[in-house]
Motif scaffolding. Structure first.
Motif, PDB file in Angstrom:
ATOM      1  N   GLU A 147       0.837  -1.185   0.000  1.00  0.00           N
ATOM      2  CA  GLU A 147       0.000   0.000   0.000  1.00  0.00           C
ATOM      3  C   GLU A 147       0.872   1.234   0.000  1.00  0.00           C
ATOM      4  OE1 GLU A 147      -3.133   0.431  -0.231  1.00  0.00           O
ATOM      5  OE2 GLU A 147      -3.770  -1.679  -0.212  1.00  0.00           O
ATOM      6  N   ARG A 201      -9.800   3.561  -2.940  1.00  0.00           N
ATOM      7  CA  ARG A 201     -10.008   2.116  -3.046  1.00  0.00           C
ATOM      8  C   ARG A 201     -11.482   1.801  -2.787  1.00  0.00           C
ATOM      9  NH1 ARG A 201      -6.894   0.583   0.765  1.00  0.00           N
ATOM     10  NH2 ARG A 201      -8.486   0.300   2.366  1.00  0.00           N
ATOM     11  N   VAL A 238      -8.341  -0.325  -6.777  1.00  0.00           N
ATOM     12  CA  VAL A 238      -7.651   0.928  -6.460  1.00  0.00           C
ATOM     13  C   VAL A 238      -7.555   1.761  -7.732  1.00  0.00           C
ATOM     14  CG1 VAL A 238      -5.530   1.962  -5.595  1.00  0.00           C
ATOM     15  CG2 VAL A 238      -6.378  -0.164  -4.596  1.00  0.00           C
TER      16      VAL A 238
END
Length: 448
Positions: A383, A430, A436
């Motif tokens: 992430e 997201r 995403v």
């Protein structure tokens, strides 16, 4: 003598027969009961109509809630459409039950109400005209016979009293003969009393028999008159009974959806939608859109020919133009030096169709596959933001992504903002399904 009579005076009801004095009142009461039964039937239909309405509302609310849950959930493809077909079925059935409710109230309820108004006429002093007419008819038919019945009862009472008195007189006379102290004069009085009692018995018996004969002679006419009034009441009640049967049949037709073609079509269509669910097709779609079948912008060697001062981010419109094959040339580096055209800045048709990373930009630092430090510690699949920076937001409008790295959502959908707005007004976020991508910052609002 008064023209009226009291049904309760001097008459003892010996049976429950219709012919007994006053027993016609049950027939008269049936008229009032008919009016009340109309009210009961209307209330019954009204309650059923309310149930139909509530059921229709519950079906609609259920369908709306579950349609949103399924559409936002992880189910996809033809099975999702088959699942949603149940919600469509509920919405269509809801419409049918609202039609049932409308038919019950606008047709059946109103029909009973209008018939009741036409059949029963209220009087100013209370009660119904039909009830009073039946009451008066029976009283008129019964009055002569009831009068003679009273005479019979009176004659019978007098006759029985005379018989009793005769027996007492005979008993006294018999006892006096055995009494030696009784003088002849007293004995003569007792004998005279016996004689008078016998005469009274004969007279009262004759009157009693005469009154019975008169009553018997009046009975046929009495029965005819009572029958006539009773038949009028029967005809009135027959109309109500036939009307109730007619209304109940109409209610049955309105309630019976099994014979409605539209109702059958709903479930025929539902069955067809379910049968169109295809596991192979759904797996193929998932492979192409979420699995190995997705396009990929694989990393390749890039020559660092960009100016160190070039730190701006292309807008979405500029990026789209760049993907159409525009070559960027003549970029100044130091003011007097001109860089050579970048051989990689012209995008091929193959690259144009690739799925770019959601945070793609022309800046070297924003390449998800480049290292952020000399040691290359950053994993491009991690992430990009820490959980502390994530914010839940809600879509204000529908948005359909124009490029592969953009998100699509509907107004009211919730998603997670992962990066703040850039200079061109785009945010990274997201969706709840894990996708995403980028989206316009002004299309969402924070969830309080």
């Amino acid at each position: 003598m008064s023209g009226s009579y009291d049904d309760s005076v001097g008459v003892e009801v010996s049976s429950d027969s219709f012919w007994e004095v006053g027993n016609y009142k049950r027939t008269v009461k049936r008229i009032d009961d008919g009016h009340r039964l109309c009210n009961d039937l209307m209330n019954c239909i009204h309650e059923r109509a309310r149930i139909e309405k509530v059921y229709a509302q519950q079906l609609t609310e259920w369908a709306k809630r579950w349609k949103q849950l399924v559409e936002k959930g992880p189910q996809y493809g033809t099975v999702e459409r088959a699942w949603c077909a149940f919600m469509s079925e509920a919405e269509k059935v809801s419409e049918l039950h609202l039609e049932v409710k409308s038919s019950l109230m606008n047709e059946d309820f109103e029909k009973i109400k209008n018939w009741q108004k036409e059949a029963f006429h209220k009087q100013m002093m209370g009660g119904f005209k039909e009830t009073k007419e039946a009451e008066d008819g029976f009283r008129k038919a019964q009055k002569p016979w009831a009068k003679k019945l009273k005479e019979v009862e009176a004659a019978k009472k007098a006759y029985h009293a005379a018989c009793k008195e005769e027996k007492l007189a005979i008993s006294r006379e018999t006892n006096s003969k055995a009494d030696p102290a009784l003088n002849p004069e007293q004995l003569k009085k007792l004998q005279d009393k016996v004689e008078r009692s016998k005469q009274d018995v004969l007279k009262t018996k004759e009157k009693y028999e005469k009154s019975l004969k008169e009553l018997d002679n009046a009975t046929p006419q009495y029965m005819e008159n009572m029958e006539q009034v009773f038949e009028q009441c029967q005809q009135f009640e027959e109309k109500r009974l036939r009307f109730f049967r007619e209304v109940l049949l109409e209610v049955q037709k309105h309630l019976d959806l099994s014979n409605a073609a539209s109702y059958k079509n709903i479930y025929r269509e539902l069955e067809q939608n379910i049968k169109t669910a295809d596991a192979v097709e759904d797996l193929r779609w998932f492979r192409a859109n979420q699995g190995p079948g997705m396009s990929m912008n694989w990393p390749q060697f890039e020559v660092d020919e960009w100016s160190a001062d070039l730190n701006r981010t292309l807008s979405r419109r500029e990026k789209k133009k760049a993907s159409d094959g525009v070559t960027l040339t003549g970029i100044n580096q130091t003011g007097d030096q001109v860089s050579q055209p970048n051989k990689h800045s012209s995008v091929s048709s193959y690259e144009k169709n690739q799925s770019y990373p959601t945070d793609w930009s022309d800046e070297e630092s924003n390449n998800p596959f480049s290292s952020t430090d000399a040691n290359g510690d950053t994993n491009p699949f991690d992430e990009d933001t820490s959980p502390a920076m994530e914010v839940r937001v809600r879509a204000l409008y529908d948005y359909e992504g124009q490029e592969q790295d953009e998100l699509s959502f509907k107004a009211g959908d919730e998603l997670t903002k992962m990066e703040n707005e850039d200079e061109q007004g785009w945010c990274k976020g997201r969706l709840d399904n894990g996708q995403v991508g980028l989206y316009p910052a002004n299309y969402v609002e924070p969830i309080q």
